[in-house]
Design a protein around this motif. Structure first.
Motif, PDB file in Angstrom:
ATOM      1  N   VAL A   1      11.806   3.536  -4.360  1.00  0.00           N
ATOM      2  CA  VAL A   1      11.738   2.669  -3.278  1.00  0.00           C
ATOM      3  C   VAL A   1      11.463   3.088  -1.908  1.00  0.00           C
TER       4      VAL A   1
ATOM      5  N   TRP B   1       8.432   1.799   0.283  1.00  0.00           N
ATOM      6  CA  TRP B   1       8.991   1.389   1.700  1.00  0.00           C
ATOM      7  C   TRP B   1       8.054   1.965   2.687  1.00  0.00           C
TER       8      TRP B   1
ATOM      9  N   LYS C   1       6.107  -0.263   5.343  1.00  0.00           N
ATOM     10  CA  LYS C   1       6.634  -0.347   6.608  1.00  0.00           C
ATOM     11  C   LYS C   1       5.556  -0.780   7.856  1.00  0.00           C
TER      12      LYS C   1
ATOM     13  N   ALA D   1       5.114  -4.438   7.913  1.00  0.00           N
ATOM     14  CA  ALA D   1       6.437  -5.258   7.840  1.00  0.00           C
ATOM     15  C   ALA D   1       6.231  -6.593   8.065  1.00  0.00           C
TER      16      ALA D   1
ATOM     17  N   CYS E   1      14.437  -3.949   2.868  1.00  0.00           N
ATOM     18  CA  CYS E   1      13.931  -2.909   2.500  1.00  0.00           C
ATOM     19  C   CYS E   1      14.689  -1.624   3.017  1.00  0.00           C
ATOM     20  N   GLU E   2      15.016  -1.394   4.281  1.00  0.00           N
ATOM     21  CA  GLU E   2      15.866  -0.473   4.786  1.00  0.00           C
ATOM     22  C   GLU E   2      17.214  -0.197   4.049  1.00  0.00           C
TER      23      GLU E   2
ATOM     24  N   ALA F   1      16.307   1.374   0.785  1.00  0.00           N
ATOM     25  CA  ALA F   1      16.009   2.812   1.052  1.00  0.00           C
ATOM     26  C   ALA F   1      17.015   3.808   1.078  1.00  0.00           C
TER      27      ALA F   1
ATOM     28  N   ILE G   1       6.254  -7.231  -3.043  1.00  0.00           N
ATOM     29  CA  ILE G   1       6.233  -5.686  -3.126  1.00  0.00           C
ATOM     30  C   ILE G   1       5.272  -5.206  -4.039  1.00  0.00           C
TER      31      ILE G   1
ATOM     32  N   TRP H   1      13.770  -1.746  -7.194  1.00  0.00           N
ATOM     33  CA  TRP H   1      14.140  -2.767  -6.192  1.00  0.00           C
ATOM     34  C   TRP H   1      14.909  -3.687  -6.484  1.00  0.00           C
TER      35      TRP H   1
END
Length: 191
Positions: free
Chosen positions: A46, A50, A54, A57, A107-108, A111, A154, A170
């Motif tokens: 991940v 990411w 990023k 985004a 996503c954050e 992560a 993704i 994910w």
């Protein structure tokens, strides 16, 4: 008999199936208050993907939402800023801003899942997210559509990295976030 709902993306319909059939096919249910099970390998997949995504985004967030609306066009009605808009979705500045914000938050959250040991979100709270989702009529099937759109986005963003293990990482991370939001979804009091 408990019934699980599954979204068939090929036929774009909701299919009901028995609990036994669902689990026989390898289905799983993630509850928000269960211990987070996210391995170091899943976290690495991940985080690695990411870090590549990023920088794009904003673009990826919009693709993510457009994919979800392609699968479930009626979902646009859940967004007050889209209901009366005459601006095409792909050019709508409010959708672009919202899509980027949601994509980054998702996503954050994924992560940091293993390090934090729980679902956390920046610039909001799970309670607020749950309240807003309940207020606008979000149901379980919407979370299924969003999961599919996220994974599809993704996969397209990092095709050279994409593999079954990354897809699963994910999926697990998203399911944890969705379960945490669902746990906080309480219908607002009637006026």
């Amino acid at each position: 008999m408990e019934v699980y709902l599954m979204f068939s993306f090929c036929r774009k319909e909701i299919i009901k199936e028995s609990k036994e059939s669902y689990f026989r096919r390898g289905g799983s249910v993630t509850m928000a208050d269960e211990e987070v099970k996210f391995s170091a390998e899943q976290e690495a997949l991940v985080v690695k993907s990411w870090s590549v995504m990023k920088k794009n985004a904003g673009e990826l967030g919009l693709k993510f939402f457009l994919r979800a609306f392609e699968i479930a066009p009626s979902a646009t009605k859940l967004f007050p800023f889209l209901r009366d808009s005459t601006v095409p979705l792909e050019k709508n500045p409010k959708l672009k801003t919202h899509a980027m914000s949601v994509f980054i938050m998702t996503c954050e959250s994924a992560a940091q899942l293993r390090k934090a040991g729980k679902v956390t979100v920046r610039d909001s709270t799970l309670k607020k997210l749950g309240t807003v989702h309940a207020k606008y009529g979000v149901v379980d099937e919407h979370f299924d559509v969003v999961r599919f759109a996220l994974l599809d986005t993704i996969k397209e963003a990092v095709p050279e990295m994409w593999c079954p293990e990354m897809k699963d990482a994910w999926r697990v991370a998203y399911d944890q976030l969705a379960a945490a939001i669902k746990k906080e979804m309480v219908a607002p009091p009637a006026p």
